[in-house]
Motif scaffolding. Structure first.
Motif, PDB file in Angstrom:
ATOM      1  N   ILE A 165       8.884  -0.561   3.234  1.00  0.00           N
ATOM      2  CA  ILE A 165       9.546  -1.669   2.985  1.00  0.00           C
ATOM      3  C   ILE A 165      10.724  -1.848   3.443  1.00  0.00           C
ATOM      4  CG2 ILE A 165      10.534  -1.151   0.822  1.00  0.00           C
ATOM      5  CD1 ILE A 165       9.390  -3.818  -0.126  1.00  0.00           C
ATOM      6  N   ASP A 166      11.693  -0.747   3.592  1.00  0.00           N
ATOM      7  CA  ASP A 166      12.903  -0.765   4.173  1.00  0.00           C
ATOM      8  C   ASP A 166      12.698  -1.281   5.723  1.00  0.00           C
ATOM      9  OD1 ASP A 166      15.534  -0.499   4.233  1.00  0.00           O
ATOM     10  OD2 ASP A 166      15.326   1.443   5.325  1.00  0.00           O
ATOM     11  N   ALA A 167      11.628  -0.466   6.585  1.00  0.00           N
ATOM     12  CA  ALA A 167      11.351  -0.850   7.798  1.00  0.00           C
ATOM     13  C   ALA A 167      11.196  -2.178   8.215  1.00  0.00           C
ATOM     14  CB  ALA A 167      10.399   0.079   8.388  1.00  0.00           C
ATOM     15  N   ASN A 221       7.038  -8.180  -8.897  1.00  0.00           N
ATOM     16  CA  ASN A 221       7.796  -7.017  -8.522  1.00  0.00           C
ATOM     17  C   ASN A 221       8.242  -6.098  -9.659  1.00  0.00           C
ATOM     18  OD1 ASN A 221       8.401  -6.723  -5.286  1.00  0.00           O
ATOM     19  ND2 ASN A 221       8.340  -8.775  -5.939  1.00  0.00           N
ATOM     20  N   LEU A 222       8.545  -6.726 -10.665  1.00  0.00           N
ATOM     21  CA  LEU A 222       8.935  -6.044 -12.035  1.00  0.00           C
ATOM     22  C   LEU A 222       7.706  -5.145 -12.267  1.00  0.00           C
ATOM     23  CD1 LEU A 222      10.950  -5.378 -14.310  1.00  0.00           C
ATOM     24  CD2 LEU A 222      10.072  -7.456 -15.623  1.00  0.00           C
ATOM     25  N   LEU A 223       6.607  -5.660 -12.250  1.00  0.00           N
ATOM     26  CA  LEU A 223       5.446  -4.902 -12.570  1.00  0.00           C
ATOM     27  C   LEU A 223       5.510  -3.499 -11.711  1.00  0.00           C
ATOM     28  CD1 LEU A 223       2.582  -7.313 -13.179  1.00  0.00           C
ATOM     29  CD2 LEU A 223       3.800  -5.877 -14.900  1.00  0.00           C
ATOM     30  N   PHE A 224       5.480  -3.879 -10.659  1.00  0.00           N
ATOM     31  CA  PHE A 224       5.505  -2.695  -9.360  1.00  0.00           C
ATOM     32  C   PHE A 224       6.794  -1.531  -9.815  1.00  0.00           C
ATOM     33  CE2 PHE A 224       3.244  -5.621  -6.850  1.00  0.00           C
ATOM     34  CZ  PHE A 224       2.073  -4.828  -6.640  1.00  0.00           C
ATOM     35  N   LEU A 225       8.053  -2.011 -10.207  1.00  0.00           N
ATOM     36  CA  LEU A 225       8.986  -1.133 -10.444  1.00  0.00           C
ATOM     37  C   LEU A 225       8.774  -0.482 -11.795  1.00  0.00           C
ATOM     38  CD1 LEU A 225      11.878  -3.562  -9.185  1.00  0.00           C
ATOM     39  CD2 LEU A 225      11.327  -1.604  -7.984  1.00  0.00           C
ATOM     40  N   GLY A 257      -6.931  -2.725  -4.655  1.00  0.00           N
ATOM     41  CA  GLY A 257      -5.431  -3.269  -4.847  1.00  0.00           C
ATOM     42  C   GLY A 257      -4.773  -3.277  -3.261  1.00  0.00           C
ATOM     43  N   ILE A 258      -4.841  -2.216  -2.852  1.00  0.00           N
ATOM     44  CA  ILE A 258      -4.292  -1.853  -1.374  1.00  0.00           C
ATOM     45  C   ILE A 258      -4.835  -2.762  -0.267  1.00  0.00           C
ATOM     46  CG2 ILE A 258      -5.587  -0.053  -0.553  1.00  0.00           C
ATOM     47  CD1 ILE A 258      -1.638   0.013  -0.787  1.00  0.00           C
ATOM     48  N   VAL A 259      -6.315  -2.741  -0.483  1.00  0.00           N
ATOM     49  CA  VAL A 259      -7.218  -3.483   0.445  1.00  0.00           C
ATOM     50  C   VAL A 259      -6.783  -4.894   0.240  1.00  0.00           C
ATOM     51  CG1 VAL A 259      -9.417  -4.255   1.219  1.00  0.00           C
ATOM     52  CG2 VAL A 259      -8.828  -1.964   1.146  1.00  0.00           C
ATOM     53  N   ALA A 260      -6.713  -5.603  -0.916  1.00  0.00           N
ATOM     54  CA  ALA A 260      -6.255  -6.960  -1.189  1.00  0.00           C
ATOM     55  C   ALA A 260      -5.170  -7.401  -0.781  1.00  0.00           C
ATOM     56  CB  ALA A 260      -6.545  -7.166  -2.739  1.00  0.00           C
ATOM     57  N   ALA A 261      -4.211  -6.758  -1.195  1.00  0.00           N
ATOM     58  CA  ALA A 261      -3.010  -7.082  -0.604  1.00  0.00           C
ATOM     59  C   ALA A 261      -2.587  -6.770   1.036  1.00  0.00           C
ATOM     60  CB  ALA A 261      -1.792  -5.773  -1.358  1.00  0.00           C
ATOM     61  N   SER A 262      -3.225  -5.720   1.681  1.00  0.00           N
ATOM     62  CA  SER A 262      -2.900  -5.886   3.095  1.00  0.00           C
ATOM     63  C   SER A 262      -3.660  -6.994   3.887  1.00  0.00           C
ATOM     64  CB  SER A 262      -3.527  -4.398   3.286  1.00  0.00           C
ATOM     65  OG  SER A 262      -2.725  -3.522   2.964  1.00  0.00           O
ATOM     66  N   SER A 318       1.667  -7.687  -0.308  1.00  0.00           N
ATOM     67  CA  SER A 318       0.966  -6.921   0.823  1.00  0.00           C
ATOM     68  C   SER A 318       0.914  -5.282   0.494  1.00  0.00           C
ATOM     69  CB  SER A 318       2.200  -7.036   1.979  1.00  0.00           C
ATOM     70  OG  SER A 318       2.982  -6.162   1.850  1.00  0.00           O
ATOM     71  N   GLY A 319       0.457  -4.535   1.206  1.00  0.00           N
ATOM     72  CA  GLY A 319       0.068  -3.312   0.839  1.00  0.00           C
ATOM     73  C   GLY A 319       1.445  -2.420   0.803  1.00  0.00           C
ATOM     74  N   VAL A 320       2.554  -2.882   1.633  1.00  0.00           N
ATOM     75  CA  VAL A 320       3.874  -2.096   1.387  1.00  0.00           C
ATOM     76  C   VAL A 320       4.385  -2.233   0.205  1.00  0.00           C
ATOM     77  CG1 VAL A 320       6.049  -2.212   2.450  1.00  0.00           C
ATOM     78  CG2 VAL A 320       4.116  -2.889   3.946  1.00  0.00           C
ATOM     79  N   THR A 321       4.390  -3.352  -0.382  1.00  0.00           N
ATOM     80  CA  THR A 321       4.968  -3.618  -1.854  1.00  0.00           C
ATOM     81  C   THR A 321       4.149  -2.432  -2.728  1.00  0.00           C
ATOM     82  OG1 THR A 321       5.439  -5.930  -1.515  1.00  0.00           O
ATOM     83  CG2 THR A 321       5.311  -5.103  -3.651  1.00  0.00           C
ATOM     84  N   PHE A 322       2.783  -2.413  -2.782  1.00  0.00           N
ATOM     85  CA  PHE A 322       1.933  -1.726  -3.503  1.00  0.00           C
ATOM     86  C   PHE A 322       2.188  -0.293  -3.530  1.00  0.00           C
ATOM     87  CE2 PHE A 322      -1.662  -0.578  -5.942  1.00  0.00           C
ATOM     88  CZ  PHE A 322      -2.306  -1.923  -6.337  1.00  0.00           C
ATOM     89  N   VAL A 323       2.710   0.410  -2.206  1.00  0.00           N
ATOM     90  CA  VAL A 323       3.053   1.724  -2.016  1.00  0.00           C
ATOM     91  C   VAL A 323       4.535   1.832  -2.022  1.00  0.00           C
ATOM     92  CG1 VAL A 323       3.091   3.453  -0.328  1.00  0.00           C
ATOM     93  CG2 VAL A 323       1.034   2.194  -0.780  1.00  0.00           C
ATOM     94  N   SER A 324       5.508   0.958  -1.640  1.00  0.00           N
ATOM     95  CA  SER A 324       6.687   1.391  -1.194  1.00  0.00           C
ATOM     96  C   SER A 324       7.748   0.912  -2.669  1.00  0.00           C
ATOM     97  CB  SER A 324       7.324   0.664  -0.101  1.00  0.00           C
ATOM     98  OG  SER A 324       7.085   1.469   1.239  1.00  0.00           O
ATOM     99  N   VAL A 325       7.466  -0.191  -3.289  1.00  0.00           N
ATOM    100  CA  VAL A 325       8.235  -0.603  -4.346  1.00  0.00           C
ATOM    101  C   VAL A 325       8.291   0.447  -5.583  1.00  0.00           C
ATOM    102  CG1 VAL A 325       8.451  -2.381  -6.085  1.00  0.00           C
ATOM    103  CG2 VAL A 325       8.306  -3.064  -3.647  1.00  0.00           C
TER     104      VAL A 325
END
Length: 483
Positions: A401-403, A284-288, A340-345, A56-63
């Motif tokens: 993501i915490d929310a 998720n390793l890539l995002f981090l 990326g953000i549109v695809a994820a969301s 999702s878009g949350v991972t793209f921004v928050s992670v």
């Protein structure tokens, strides 16, 4: 071409591809196609598409921004996810396939009673609507920043347009269409992510091997925490929470399980689930890793969810300081981010709306064959979705993501308790009391969390989900009799 016009054309072209896929996959579609894709979906497409839908878009921004406060400890939770997905594959999926379920909450009706069935479906509707609204909120605020604000268009119009675009390509084929659109969207998501990482490493003047060394040497690269039991990032808290979060947010979630139930056989569904679970860690390793690289650029001057968007905003200045080739890559970075953000969301929101429609028609109204009801419900769910996103815009003040995981702890906890009680006991609760037990348990969790913070300065992390499930299980046990 003006950047705003370029972004609009990209979004329209992207939507055009989704609509084309929808037309190809929804010919002669009926309720069987909408709800279960007629049980003909290839397992490998389902697995690949589920990765994108889960991110999702949350991972793209928050992670990426999580590394500022918790380093790379989120991977501890991702490792726990694998255990959860294995449990789903070999404990829950066999039951769902044996009972030939369209909605997984029908199991609660057969095992515990009709009030339990409706309670489970009701908590899913609440959980999914709120969680999906949080996720889709991300793409809306990004597009508002890059497109709609410069054009003077209000946020409410932005949200309405985006949700109606999703309705257009999901309204006929439902889950039968999403198996294929999610595959396309996951490809777009990871292509954009890898190119953004390339842009950041090029800006830093690093090769990929040098970037890996820089990440390893960074103080933000810590993964495991074993030395502080009070820390919310302690390994066992994160690992066990990850396992239970995977179980409730996938195995007890109609949205994610509806996709798994499109596979031809149980064996295919199990291969899909295990493959998807393992893929979640490197994703998720890539995002981090991206987050750590961005901290090398910005240090701690940029906070949380603003880390990656700040880099995107600064791309023009970065390009002017580099060579022509790098300037070209940097100039493309905002468009890659939008893709990326549109695809994820989109891949997250479209399946959420489809599963909400399914649960309402199958679980609440008990009319799985009523095509007119299904079409009306799908439109109403889209309108409710718009309303929830607008409400969340005024209420949110923390990491997205915490929310999501905090909301999940309160709303998915009763589902965890209900399914655990049904699977691992021979008792049957007093069905009329089940709704009250499932409402009281989250309230008790909130009270305990508040009290421990005030008395001992202990903050519950994601283990709140396990406590919530345990309280629900205990209430059902006390109300139950042996079968």
């Amino acid at each position: 071409m003006h950047p705003v016009m370029a972004i609009i054309l990209i979004v329209l072209a992207y939507f055009g591809v989704l609509l084309a896929i929808s037309r190809l996959t929804s010919r002669r579609a009926d309720n069987g196609t909408f709800y279960r894709a007629n049980r003909r979906a290839p397992w490998y497409l389902v697995a690949f598409g589920m990765v994108g839908a889960s991110i999702s878009g949350v991972t793209f921004v928050s992670v990426p921004g999580m590394v500022l406060t918790s380093q790379m400890t989120y991977l501890q939770m991702c490792l726990g996810f694998i255990v959860g997905y294995v449990a789903i594959a070999f404990v829950l999926l066999p039951i769902y396939y044996r009972l030939n379920l369209t909605s997984i909450y029908a199991y609660l009706g057969q095992r515990l009673g009709q009030r339990s069935y409706l309670t489970g479906a009701g908590f899913f509707l609440l959980s999914k609507m709120t969680g999906a609204a949080v996720r889709f909120y991300v793409v809306c605020i990004i597009l508002q920043q890059f497109v709609f604000d410069p054009s003077g268009i209000p946020f409410a119009v932005n949200v309405t347009v985006m949700v109606l675009l999703i309705w257009l390509y999901t309204r006929r084929g439902g889950i039968g269409t999403l198996v294929f659109t999610d595959t396309f969207q996951t490809c777009c998501l990871f292509t954009a992510l890898l190119l953004i990482i390339l842009s950041v490493t090029t800006h830093l003047g690093l090769s990929f091997s040098e970037a890996a060394d820089a990440i390893a040497a960074s103080g933000k690269s810590r993964i495991f925490v074993f030395d502080d039991w009070l820390s919310p990032h302690h390994f066992w808290k994160q690992f066990l929470s990850g396992a239970f979060i995977a179980i409730v947010m996938t195995g007890l979630d109609q949205d994610m399980m509806q996709k798994n139930l499109t596979c031809k056989t149980l064996r295919d569904a199990q291969k899909d689930m295990c493959s998807y679970g393992v893929a979640f860690v490197p994703a998720n390793l890539l995002f981090l890793a991206l987050g750590v690289l961005l901290t090398i650029i910005y240090g701690t001057d940029v906070k949380g969810d603003a880390l990656l968007p700040t880099y995107i905003q600064d791309h023009a200045q970065l390009a002017s300081q580099q060579t022509t080739a790098v300037s070209l890559l940097s100039s493309l970075t905002p468009y890659l981010f939008i893709i990326g953000i549109v695809a994820a969301s989109f891949s997250s929101a479209d399946s959420a709306l489809t599963s909400l429609t399914t649960s309402y028609c199958v679980d609440i109204r008990r009319k799985p064959n009523d095509e007119r009801l299904r079409k009306r419900t799908h439109m109403v769910m889209c309108l409710c979705f718009i309303g929830f996103i607008l409400l969340f815009r005024h209420a949110n003040s923390r990491s997205l993501i915490d929310a999501i995981y905090t909301l999940a702890s309160y709303t998915y906890g009763p589902l965890l308790g209900l399914f655990t009680f049904g699977l691992f006991t021979q008792r049957r609760p007093k069905d009329t009391l089940v709704p009250y037990i499932c409402i009281v348990s989250p309230l008790l969790c909130y009270t305990l969390d508040t009290a421990t913070q005030q008395l001992w300065d202990y903050h519950f992390g994601y283990e709140l989900l396990m406590l919530n499930g345990l309280l629900t299980f205990g209430g059902l046990w006390l109300s139950a009799v042996r079968k």
